[in-house]
Design a protein around this motif. Structure first.
Motif, PDB file in Angstrom:
ATOM      1  N   GLN A 194       1.064  -1.399  -0.263  1.00 46.74           N
ATOM      2  CA  GLN A 194      -0.259   0.198  -0.165  1.00 46.74           C
ATOM      3  C   GLN A 194       0.650   1.239   0.227  1.00 46.74           C
ATOM      4  N   GLN A 195       1.940   0.782   0.647  1.00 49.05           N
ATOM      5  CA  GLN A 195       2.743   2.742   0.201  1.00 49.05           C
ATOM      6  C   GLN A 195       3.480   2.605  -0.560  1.00 49.05           C
ATOM      7  N   LEU A 200       3.920   5.737  -5.290  1.00 52.35           N
ATOM      8  CA  LEU A 200       3.959   5.613  -7.121  1.00 52.35           C
ATOM      9  C   LEU A 200       2.646   6.716  -7.789  1.00 52.35           C
ATOM     10  N   GLU A 201       1.527   6.643  -6.873  1.00 55.95           N
ATOM     11  CA  GLU A 201       0.382   8.133  -7.327  1.00 55.95           C
ATOM     12  C   GLU A 201       0.885   9.038  -7.221  1.00 55.95           C
ATOM     13  N   TRP A 206       3.236  14.198  -9.337  1.00 57.24           N
ATOM     14  CA  TRP A 206       3.572  15.308  -9.722  1.00 57.24           C
ATOM     15  C   TRP A 206       4.596  15.202 -10.910  1.00 57.24           C
ATOM     16  N   GLN A 207       4.315  14.190 -11.896  1.00 57.80           N
ATOM     17  CA  GLN A 207       4.866  14.011 -13.421  1.00 57.80           C
ATOM     18  C   GLN A 207       3.660  14.933 -13.689  1.00 57.80           C
ATOM     19  N   GLN A 208       2.950  14.350 -13.456  1.00 54.82           N
ATOM     20  CA  GLN A 208       1.975  15.625 -13.843  1.00 54.82           C
ATOM     21  C   GLN A 208       1.430  16.591 -13.974  1.00 54.82           C
ATOM     22  N   ALA A 209       1.819  17.406 -12.688  1.00 54.33           N
ATOM     23  CA  ALA A 209       1.507  18.644 -12.744  1.00 54.33           C
ATOM     24  C   ALA A 209       2.402  19.508 -13.540  1.00 54.33           C
ATOM     25  N   GLN A 210       3.880  18.370 -13.769  1.00 55.39           N
ATOM     26  CA  GLN A 210       5.276  19.550 -13.930  1.00 55.39           C
ATOM     27  C   GLN A 210       4.986  19.126 -15.269  1.00 55.39           C
TER      28      GLN A 210
END
Length: 225
Positions: A194-195, A200-201, A206-210
């Motif tokens: 789960q961690q 990963l999420e 973060w990658q999507q925001a970038q």
């Protein structure tokens, strides 16, 4: 229903260490290396010796520390030339550790504290209640460090911790030793998974925001001078 009833065959998913290991004055680095080599010998039978890098990586220690303790274990006669553990005159009493212990990212200190709790465990109730000082003396760590490892093991679902209290003969209430319940190793595995998924999420967000920021920067015209 007993939550331990669905565990796998312990002969296939665990390995044993002699109770006498706690008399050998091994620090956590040495204990963890010896335990990991025992696991490899029992469940990963091959002719390839584990590298110092592998031991250091799995057990969260420096390469120099791993090399130092391999040499020490050899000097004490606890390993043969193929790095196979040698247990002589250890009697008939053993306790077992789960194979997954080395792949759940807890490090050699927490591994050793967890192993000592398994050694103390009542096999019927899966509980034990050694004091912090008793654990610290057995694993050669300070009480403060033991407390940190206990908190880590509880946070990662290896154990459940219950505070206890008692009344002395004068009617005074005092804190007692913690009561530890050893949880099924599957609980720790599920928590670790789960961690990993959460990390990963977060990385994907973060990658999507970038990517959105870069796209916005490219599409916004420069202000006139």
């Amino acid at each position: 229903m007993n939550m331990f009833s669905n565990q796998r065959n312990p002969e296939r998913c665990r390995f044993s260490l002699p109770n006498d290991v706690w008399k050998w004055d091994l620090k956590p680095q040495g204990f963890a290396i010896l335990a990991y080599l025992c696991y490899l010998h029992i469940h990963c039978k091959n002719d390839v010796l584990p590298s110092v890098d592998e031991l250091a990586s799995h057990l969260h220690m420096s390469k120099d520390m791993a090399a130092e303790w391999i040499a020490e274990l050899n000097h004490r006669g606890l390993l043969d030339q193929h790095m196979v553990p040698i247990f002589k005159n250890t009697g008939k009493n053993f306790f077992s550790l789960p194979n997954e212990l080395f792949f759940l990212n807890i490090g050699h200190g927490a591994i050793t504290v967890y192993a000592y709790l398994l050694y103390c465990e009542d096999r019927r109730t899966h509980q034990c209640h050694p004091s912090y000082r008793t654990i610290a003396a057995a694993v050669h760590l300070t009480v403060a460090t033991v407390m940190k490892h206990i908190a880590k093991l509880a946070d990662k679902q290896f154990i459940a911790v219950e505070n206890t209290a008692y009344i002395d003969k004068h009617g005074m209430k005092w804190n007692g030793n913690n009561q530890y319940t050893i949880l099924p190793i599957q609980a720790a595995m599920d928590h670790c998974y789960q961690q990993q998924m959460l990390r990963l999420e977060e990385q994907q967000k973060w990658q999507q925001a970038q990517a959105l920021l870069a796209q916005s920067t490219e599409s916004t015209p420069c202000a006139p001078l």
